[in-house]
Design a protein around this motif. Structure first.
Motif, PDB file in Angstrom:
ATOM      1  N   LEU A   1       0.800  -1.221   0.000  1.00 35.38           N
ATOM      2  CA  LEU A   1       0.000   0.000   0.000  1.00 35.38           C
ATOM      3  C   LEU A   1       0.834   1.273   0.000  1.00 35.38           C
ATOM      4  CD1 LEU A   1      -2.783   1.382   0.185  1.00 35.38           C
ATOM      5  CD2 LEU A   1      -2.616   1.158   2.678  1.00 35.38           C
ATOM      6  N   PHE A   2       1.808   1.363   0.895  1.00 40.65           N
ATOM      7  CA  PHE A   2       2.535   2.622   1.033  1.00 40.65           C
ATOM      8  C   PHE A   2       3.595   2.809  -0.047  1.00 40.65           C
ATOM      9  CE2 PHE A   2       0.598   1.982   5.172  1.00 40.65           C
ATOM     10  CZ  PHE A   2      -0.007   3.219   5.353  1.00 40.65           C
ATOM     11  N   GLU A   3       3.853   1.777  -0.833  1.00 40.03           N
ATOM     12  CA  GLU A   3       4.624   1.936  -2.058  1.00 40.03           C
ATOM     13  C   GLU A   3       3.702   2.347  -3.201  1.00 40.03           C
ATOM     14  OE1 GLU A   3       6.885  -1.509  -3.065  1.00 40.03           O
ATOM     15  OE2 GLU A   3       7.777  -1.716  -1.075  1.00 40.03           O
ATOM     16  N   ALA A   4       2.470   1.874  -3.159  1.00 39.48           N
ATOM     17  CA  ALA A   4       1.531   2.103  -4.255  1.00 39.48           C
ATOM     18  C   ALA A   4       0.956   3.517  -4.257  1.00 39.48           C
ATOM     19  CB  ALA A   4       0.393   1.092  -4.181  1.00 39.48           C
ATOM     20  N   ILE A   5       0.647   4.070  -3.082  1.00 39.42           N
ATOM     21  CA  ILE A   5      -0.003   5.382  -3.012  1.00 39.42           C
ATOM     22  C   ILE A   5       0.776   6.453  -3.779  1.00 39.42           C
ATOM     23  CG2 ILE A   5      -0.714   7.262  -1.481  1.00 39.42           C
ATOM     24  CD1 ILE A   5      -2.623   4.968  -1.328  1.00 39.42           C
TER      25      ILE A   5
ATOM     26  N   THR B   1       0.817 -22.270   3.262  1.00 34.42           N
ATOM     27  CA  THR B   1       1.755 -21.163   3.356  1.00 34.42           C
ATOM     28  C   THR B   1       1.025 -19.863   3.024  1.00 34.42           C
ATOM     29  OG1 THR B   1       3.816 -20.217   2.455  1.00 34.42           O
ATOM     30  CG2 THR B   1       2.542 -21.623   0.976  1.00 34.42           C
ATOM     31  N   LEU B   2       1.232 -18.852   3.856  1.00 34.63           N
ATOM     32  CA  LEU B   2       0.595 -17.545   3.683  1.00 34.63           C
ATOM     33  C   LEU B   2       1.691 -16.487   3.664  1.00 34.63           C
ATOM     34  CD1 LEU B   2      -2.306 -17.902   6.291  1.00 34.63           C
ATOM     35  CD2 LEU B   2      -2.529 -18.041   3.810  1.00 34.63           C
ATOM     36  N   ASN B   3       1.805 -15.790   2.552  1.00 38.95           N
ATOM     37  CA  ASN B   3       2.867 -14.806   2.397  1.00 38.95           C
ATOM     38  C   ASN B   3       2.266 -13.457   2.044  1.00 38.95           C
ATOM     39  OD1 ASN B   3       5.555 -16.510   2.368  1.00 38.95           O
ATOM     40  ND2 ASN B   3       4.002 -17.674   1.246  1.00 38.95           N
ATOM     41  N   THR B   4       2.617 -12.432   2.819  1.00 33.10           N
ATOM     42  CA  THR B   4       2.089 -11.092   2.614  1.00 33.10           C
ATOM     43  C   THR B   4       3.246 -10.093   2.575  1.00 33.10           C
ATOM     44  OG1 THR B   4       1.885 -10.381   4.921  1.00 33.10           O
ATOM     45  CG2 THR B   4       0.140 -11.818   4.053  1.00 33.10           C
ATOM     46  N   SER B   5       2.905  -8.852   2.243  1.00 32.37           N
ATOM     47  CA  SER B   5       3.923  -7.802   2.214  1.00 32.37           C
ATOM     48  C   SER B   5       4.260  -7.308   3.616  1.00 32.37           C
ATOM     49  CB  SER B   5       3.451  -6.637   1.347  1.00 32.37           C
ATOM     50  OG  SER B   5       2.232  -6.117   1.832  1.00 32.37           O
TER      51      SER B   5
ATOM     52  N   THR C   1       0.209 -12.401  -1.492  1.00 27.42           N
ATOM     53  CA  THR C   1      -0.651 -11.239  -1.675  1.00 27.42           C
ATOM     54  C   THR C   1      -0.033  -9.979  -1.111  1.00 27.42           C
ATOM     55  OG1 THR C   1      -2.833 -10.304  -1.134  1.00 27.42           O
ATOM     56  CG2 THR C   1      -1.875 -11.795   0.465  1.00 27.42           C
ATOM     57  N   GLY C   2      -0.383  -8.853  -1.700  1.00 26.82           N
ATOM     58  CA  GLY C   2       0.001  -7.567  -1.152  1.00 26.82           C
ATOM     59  C   GLY C   2      -0.894  -7.129  -0.011  1.00 26.82           C
ATOM     60  N   LYS C   3      -1.930  -7.886   0.262  1.00 30.54           N
ATOM     61  CA  LYS C   3      -2.861  -7.591   1.352  1.00 30.54           C
ATOM     62  C   LYS C   3      -2.144  -7.763   2.696  1.00 30.54           C
ATOM     63  CE  LYS C   3      -7.836  -8.568   1.606  1.00 30.54           C
ATOM     64  NZ  LYS C   3      -8.196  -7.482   0.678  1.00 30.54           N
ATOM     65  N   PRO C   4      -2.421  -6.911   3.681  1.00 30.78           N
ATOM     66  CA  PRO C   4      -1.829  -7.132   5.000  1.00 30.78           C
ATOM     67  C   PRO C   4      -2.371  -8.408   5.646  1.00 30.78           C
ATOM     68  CG  PRO C   4      -3.462  -5.385   5.111  1.00 30.78           C
ATOM     69  CD  PRO C   4      -3.280  -5.712   3.651  1.00 30.78           C
ATOM     70  N   ARG C   5      -1.645  -8.931   6.603  1.00 32.49           N
ATOM     71  CA  ARG C   5      -2.021 -10.209   7.204  1.00 32.49           C
ATOM     72  C   ARG C   5      -3.410 -10.164   7.846  1.00 32.49           C
ATOM     73  NH1 ARG C   5       0.116 -15.294   8.674  1.00 32.49           N
ATOM     74  NH2 ARG C   5      -1.745 -16.420   9.338  1.00 32.49           N
TER      75      ARG C   5
ATOM     76  N   GLY D   1       8.035  -8.418   4.602  1.00 34.18           N
ATOM     77  CA  GLY D   1       9.188  -8.099   3.764  1.00 34.18           C
ATOM     78  C   GLY D   1       8.761  -7.413   2.488  1.00 34.18           C
ATOM     79  N   VAL D   2       9.702  -7.295   1.562  1.00 34.53           N
ATOM     80  CA  VAL D   2       9.446  -6.597   0.311  1.00 34.53           C
ATOM     81  C   VAL D   2       8.327  -7.293  -0.459  1.00 34.53           C
ATOM     82  CG1 VAL D   2      11.240  -7.886  -0.907  1.00 34.53           C
ATOM     83  CG2 VAL D   2      10.549  -5.643  -1.751  1.00 34.53           C
ATOM     84  N   GLY D   3       7.500  -6.488  -1.142  1.00 39.62           N
ATOM     85  CA  GLY D   3       6.334  -7.029  -1.838  1.00 39.62           C
ATOM     86  C   GLY D   3       6.560  -7.201  -3.331  1.00 39.62           C
ATOM     87  N   LYS D   4       5.461  -7.423  -4.045  1.00 45.07           N
ATOM     88  CA  LYS D   4       5.490  -7.635  -5.493  1.00 45.07           C
ATOM     89  C   LYS D   4       6.025  -6.378  -6.187  1.00 45.07           C
ATOM     90  CE  LYS D   4       1.254 -10.333  -4.996  1.00 45.07           C
ATOM     91  NZ  LYS D   4      -0.165 -10.457  -5.343  1.00 45.07           N
TER      92      LYS D   4
END
Length: 227
Positions: free
Chosen positions: A51-55, A136-140, A114-118, A143-146
């Protein structure tokens, strides 16, 4: 050679239809901060990125950094409010649950990237009774996201599945690029935020028009054929 096979799924626009919830919440956050608003076509381009990279991608280059952070925080509050009061929902796409159960029954390992928060991931799992479905559940959040490959690489490490037996399924070019950066198969879906043409241009190995088509592609991939 291991027979394990791993299917990683994006959430927003892939398994759950959150398009209007995200777009209208972002538009409201922009307007709350004195901006003219944000169109669906603008918002759909950044869904999946942290989110805070996207805004800042939606703002002018000279927009204050602290202002972008405030928009992000406002978006989160508005999003949760709109979801909680029933203004918009995050419903599973028709066919999503059936596909997940079919894959689970067929011996696939299933995961989320997903880029969604946990907390947003946990809400979806709670709302749709999907706890225990994903190994397995991996979110941004961790760590670094997509489009960085971290989430896919960590999922493979956690499950012990090799890259040639791993497929990433998503609706955006960010999903496709993450998969390619991790050197795994990238499968696009046509019902989310990005168009089939955008997915193909990003390098998707395949693009699927519905869940039946995706199921056939995953069956082929599981048999060692092109997805």
């Amino acid at each position: 050679m291991s027979d394990l096979k791993l299917a990683l799924f994006d959430l927003d626009g892939t398994l759950v239809d959150s398009r209007q919830l995200i777009a209208q919440s972002m538009d409201e956050a922009f307007r709350k901060n004195g901006l003219k608003g944000c169109s669906y076509d603008q918002v759909r381009q950044i869904v999946g990125i942290e989110l805070f990279e996207a805004i800042p991608m939606l703002l002018s280059e000279d927009y204050p950094a602290e202002g972008a952070v405030k928009i992000g925080n406002d978006f989160r509050e508005i999003f949760v409010r709109n979801r909680s009061d029933g203004t918009h929902t995050e419903g599973l796409y028709e066919g999503a649950r059936e596909l997940l159960h079919e894959l689970d029954d067929a011996g696939w390992l299933l995961g989320v990237a997903t880029g969604k928060p946990r907390r947003g991931v946990d809400h979806i799992l709670d709302a749709h009774g999907l706890h225990g479905m994903f190994v397995t559940l991996n979110t941004s959040c961790t760590g670094v996201g997509k489009p960085n490959p971290r989430m896919v690489l960590e999922a493979m490490q956690e499950t012990g599945v090799d890259a040639h037996r791993t497929i990433m399924i998503g609706d955006s070019s960010h999903d496709i690029q993450m998969a390619l950066n991790a050197k795994v198969t990238a499968a696009g879906v046509a019902w989310g935020f990005h168009t089939p043409e955008e997915l193909s241009a990003s390098g998707a190995h395949s693009v699927h028009e519905d869940f039946e088509c995706l199921a056939r592609g995953l069956t082929a991939f599981g048999e060692g054929k092109a997805a």
